[in-house]
Design an enzyme around this catalytic site. Structure first.
Site, mmCIF file in Angstrom:
data_model
loop_
_atom_site.group_PDB
_atom_site.id
_atom_site.type_symbol
_atom_site.label_atom_id
_atom_site.label_comp_id
_atom_site.label_asym_id
_atom_site.label_seq_id
_atom_site.Cartn_x
_atom_site.Cartn_y
_atom_site.Cartn_z
ATOM 1 N N ASP A 139 10.619 -17.741 -29.170
ATOM 2 C CA ASP A 139 9.688 -18.576 -28.188
ATOM 3 C C ASP A 139 9.789 -20.072 -28.211
ATOM 4 O O ASP A 139 10.249 -20.311 -29.701
ATOM 5 C CB ASP A 139 8.372 -17.791 -28.287
ATOM 6 C CG ASP A 139 7.467 -17.923 -26.685
ATOM 7 O OD1 ASP A 139 7.838 -19.128 -26.160
ATOM 8 O OD2 ASP A 139 7.166 -16.981 -26.250
ATOM 9 N N ASP A 161 13.791 -22.894 -28.050
ATOM 10 C CA ASP A 161 13.637 -23.523 -26.841
ATOM 11 C C ASP A 161 14.945 -23.152 -25.890
ATOM 12 O O ASP A 161 16.293 -23.746 -26.291
ATOM 13 C CB ASP A 161 13.639 -25.079 -26.805
ATOM 14 C CG ASP A 161 13.168 -25.765 -25.495
ATOM 15 O OD1 ASP A 161 13.887 -25.328 -24.561
ATOM 16 O OD2 ASP A 161 12.884 -26.901 -25.457
ATOM 17 N N VAL A 162 15.119 -22.408 -24.898
ATOM 18 C CA VAL A 162 16.154 -22.215 -24.297
ATOM 19 C C VAL A 162 17.036 -23.146 -23.562
ATOM 20 O O VAL A 162 18.150 -22.792 -23.268
ATOM 21 C CB VAL A 162 15.646 -20.765 -23.044
ATOM 22 C CG1 VAL A 162 15.068 -19.635 -23.824
ATOM 23 C CG2 VAL A 162 14.841 -21.222 -22.308
ATOM 24 N N ASN A 222 14.421 -13.390 -21.484
ATOM 25 C CA ASN A 222 13.207 -13.138 -20.635
ATOM 26 C C ASN A 222 12.448 -14.472 -20.269
ATOM 27 O O ASN A 222 11.483 -14.595 -19.518
ATOM 28 C CB ASN A 222 12.210 -12.392 -21.354
ATOM 29 C CG ASN A 222 10.999 -12.174 -21.000
ATOM 30 O OD1 ASN A 222 10.595 -11.566 -19.782
ATOM 31 N ND2 ASN A 222 9.985 -12.967 -21.697
ATOM 32 N N TYR A 253 11.091 -21.528 -7.195
ATOM 33 C CA TYR A 253 11.270 -20.500 -8.161
ATOM 34 C C TYR A 253 12.242 -19.404 -7.523
ATOM 35 O O TYR A 253 12.969 -18.710 -8.186
ATOM 36 C CB TYR A 253 9.859 -19.802 -7.931
ATOM 37 C CG TYR A 253 9.531 -18.712 -9.109
ATOM 38 C CD1 TYR A 253 9.564 -18.876 -10.474
ATOM 39 C CD2 TYR A 253 9.408 -17.274 -8.427
ATOM 40 C CE1 TYR A 253 9.277 -17.780 -11.166
ATOM 41 C CE2 TYR A 253 9.293 -16.369 -9.434
ATOM 42 C CZ TYR A 253 9.231 -16.829 -10.762
ATOM 43 O OH TYR A 253 9.089 -15.455 -11.636
ATOM 44 N N LYS A 281 15.474 -17.953 -9.668
ATOM 45 C CA LYS A 281 15.555 -16.388 -9.695
ATOM 46 C C LYS A 281 16.792 -15.724 -9.111
ATOM 47 O O LYS A 281 17.307 -14.445 -9.569
ATOM 48 C CB LYS A 281 14.152 -15.749 -9.474
ATOM 49 C CG LYS A 281 13.124 -16.034 -10.344
ATOM 50 C CD LYS A 281 13.362 -16.007 -12.000
ATOM 51 C CE LYS A 281 12.215 -16.033 -12.725
ATOM 52 N NZ LYS A 281 12.486 -15.883 -14.332
ATOM 53 N N THR A 329 -0.372 -11.858 -16.341
ATOM 54 C CA THR A 329 0.307 -12.523 -17.665
ATOM 55 C C THR A 329 -0.313 -14.007 -17.689
ATOM 56 O O THR A 329 -0.958 -14.559 -16.735
ATOM 57 C CB THR A 329 1.772 -12.352 -17.570
ATOM 58 O OG1 THR A 329 2.478 -13.044 -18.609
ATOM 59 C CG2 THR A 329 2.350 -13.454 -16.276
#
Length: 286
Positions: free
Chosen positions: A37, A57-58, A84, A149, A153, A184
């Site tokens: 994460d 950090d992606v 994810n 978004y 996606k 979440t």
């Protein structure tokens, strides 16, 4: 059914929400798990016993290289990659700024791309493995005021399908998780200019009927079964089915949500609009 006992798995966004629940399920099934994460560290009690943690950090090529080095030095290979990590972003097309688009693309899409790019060679060499990408129902069903978004996606869905075909000769399976709204901390990542829409999105997340644990359980079952597209909720399956097989109902649901938005009302989620209209249509026929 796939068994994860003894498998080596890396999960991004693994310190909260869906990622954390998938970490717990993988560990409970006997996998060796590296949770990653953006935080420098996490409370050790947050993760199951035996689960390792690494800051990742992606958006960072250096961080992905570090993750690959960690996997090579500790395990020598990777069996399961769960891409994810992601953020919530939304807003009407004229309100979402270019910085919003850049941030969403960098995390939601390019984070997945970087993960696949980093670990695919390792899996191809072993001729085995599984890549799991978290997209969203928004990647399949495109409600109004969510262009940013939806686009990121939908791109994750497209990348997943493409890579699934590309890696099938090498024994590597690829699946994409497409959940609807669930409870979440995702709303904490909202920081765009369309405050009205972000408040609506926050409410939809906070008041969603499903928890991250419930969605993770459905997703995990799909992962074990090797499904390529994993729809985790009934309303999502209804909405996606309507888009494919009852397009007029789908269009009515989305336009109904848009009309509410144009009148200054909080739009009901597009998937719910479609499910409601389909249910009424079925009732009328009966």
């Amino acid at each position: 059914m796939r068994n994860y006992s003894g498998a080596c798995a890396l999960v991004t966004g693994g310190a909260s929400g869906l990622g954390l629940e998938l970490v717990r399920l993988l560990a409970a099934d006997g996998a060796r798990v590296l949770a990653t994460d953006i935080h420098e560290s996490v409370d050790p009690s947050l993760l199951p016993n035996g689960v390792d943690y690494l800051r990742l950090d992606v958006r960072s090529d250096d961080d992905w290289a570090g993750a690959r080095t960690w996997v090579q030095s500790h395990w020598g290979h990777l069996d399961v990659l769960v891409n994810n990590a992601g953020i919530a972003v939304g807003g009407r097309i004229e309100a979402a700024g270019m910085a919003d688009w850049d941030r969403a693309l960098a995390i939601n899409l390019m984070g997945v791309v970087r993960g696949c790019h980093t670990f695919t060679p390792m899996m191809k060499e072993r001729r085995s493995g599984q890549i799991v990408n978290t997209a969203s129902l928004a990647g399949l069903v495109h409600a109004p005021a969510m262009a940013t978004y939806n686009a990121t996606k939908a791109a994750v869905v497209a990348v997943s399908e493409t890579v699934s075909h590309e890696l099938s000769p090498f024994g590597v399976d690829v699946c994409v998780i497409c959940p609807s709204f669930f409870r979440t901390n995702l709303a904490s990542s909202l920081e765009g200019a369309d405050r009205e829409m972000e408040e609506s999105a926050t409410k939809l997340i906070d008041e969603a009927p499903r928890s991250a644990a419930q969605v993770a359980a459905a997703a995990f079952a799909g992962m074990r079964a090797g499904k390529h597209v994993i729809l985790t909720e009934p309303d999502g399956r209804v909405a996606y089915g309507a888009k494919r097989y009852a397009r007029p109902l789908y269009e009515l649901g989305m336009k109904s949500a848009a009309k509410r938005l144009a009148k200054g009302k909080s739009p009901q989620p597009g998937a719910m609009q479609v499910a409601d209209r389909l249910a009424r249509a079925r009732a009328a026929k009966s």
